[in-house]
Design a protein around this motif. Sequence first.
Motif, PDB file in Angstrom:
ATOM      1  N   LYS A  65       0.832  -1.206   0.000  1.00 17.14           N
ATOM      2  CA  LYS A  65       0.000   0.000   0.000  1.00 17.14           C
ATOM      3  C   LYS A  65       0.865   1.253   0.000  1.00 17.14           C
ATOM      4  O   LYS A  65       0.608   2.204  -0.741  1.00 17.14           O
ATOM      5  N   GLU A  66       1.923   1.244   0.823  1.00 20.68           N
ATOM      6  CA  GLU A  66       2.809   2.405   0.886  1.00 20.68           C
ATOM      7  C   GLU A  66       3.605   2.558  -0.406  1.00 20.68           C
ATOM      8  O   GLU A  66       3.794   3.670  -0.906  1.00 20.68           O
ATOM      9  N   ASP A  68       2.698   1.605  -3.341  1.00 20.97           N
ATOM     10  CA  ASP A  68       1.771   2.045  -4.378  1.00 20.97           C
ATOM     11  C   ASP A  68       1.597   3.563  -4.340  1.00 20.97           C
ATOM     12  O   ASP A  68       1.582   4.224  -5.387  1.00 20.97           O
ATOM     13  N   SER A  69       1.468   4.126  -3.149  1.00 23.16           N
ATOM     14  CA  SER A  69       1.309   5.578  -3.021  1.00 23.16           C
ATOM     15  C   SER A  69       2.563   6.312  -3.486  1.00 23.16           C
ATOM     16  O   SER A  69       2.479   7.353  -4.141  1.00 23.16           O
ATOM     17  N   LEU A 119      -3.072  11.266  -1.968  1.00 23.10           N
ATOM     18  CA  LEU A 119      -2.769   9.846  -1.762  1.00 23.10           C
ATOM     19  C   LEU A 119      -2.720   9.501  -0.277  1.00 23.10           C
ATOM     20  O   LEU A 119      -3.177   8.426   0.137  1.00 23.10           O
ATOM     21  N   ASN A 123      -5.300   6.817   1.660  1.00 24.80           N
ATOM     22  CA  ASN A 123      -4.864   5.665   2.454  1.00 24.80           C
ATOM     23  C   ASN A 123      -5.559   5.592   3.811  1.00 24.80           C
ATOM     24  O   ASN A 123      -5.698   4.512   4.388  1.00 24.80           O
TER      25      ASN A 123
END
Length: 236
Positions: A65-66, A68-69, A119, A123
């Motif tokens: 997830k991190e 991707d951001s 972003l 999240n």
Amino acid sequence: MANIIVRQIPNSITCCNLICGCIATTFAFEGKQQWALAFIILGAVFDFFDGMTARLLNVSSPIGKELDSLADDVTFGVAPATMVFTLLFQLPYPAAAECLRGVLPYFAFIIAAFSALRLAKFNLDTRQTTSFIGLPTPANALFCGSLIVGGGSRLTHFEYALPVIIALILLSCWMLVAEIPLFALKFKQWGWKGNEVKYIFLLTCIPILAIMRLSGIAVIIVWYVILSLWRPNSGK
């Protein structure tokens, strides 16, 4: 061993997105705007498939997830900001503002800053699982890139291009973080009922692209926002 490799597949796809963003930024600095847009589009393809792959393989992770951001801010924040930065050097400036030609283009990089903020909010925002609040960074990047590539030569000869571009920068940054509900192209079921707006959007994209080509991407993003505002709960 096989399980370790499988877990890294989505992250590898995300890294491909990040690499595309780096390449797009390089092309933008060189003034090769078409190539910059091409790699932003390719990055968007990788961005679409990394999350899908993680869900299909059931290997979603916090680090993914991190990552991707981070990749998204490079591809959909820094790269389009650099395209605008390069364009601002080429636009006609009023005589009174000519002294700002060496400084004003750096204003474009607030797009990267607001993309990062968008972003980070995404999240943490649990409301955005099936729809969006604010303009997604890929949509904003595609709008900026398409507008520059499709209208570049006209913009550089348009007397009032500078205030128009500055206004669009401010508008796009506001749209990224605004509390505006926008639908997402996620389908819980494939029937027409409940998906009317999504199907209307997809079907109208085809003739727009066929007629306007790359410039049509910017029109499609505007159409996307209009449809979302018409039916603000359509993505839920």
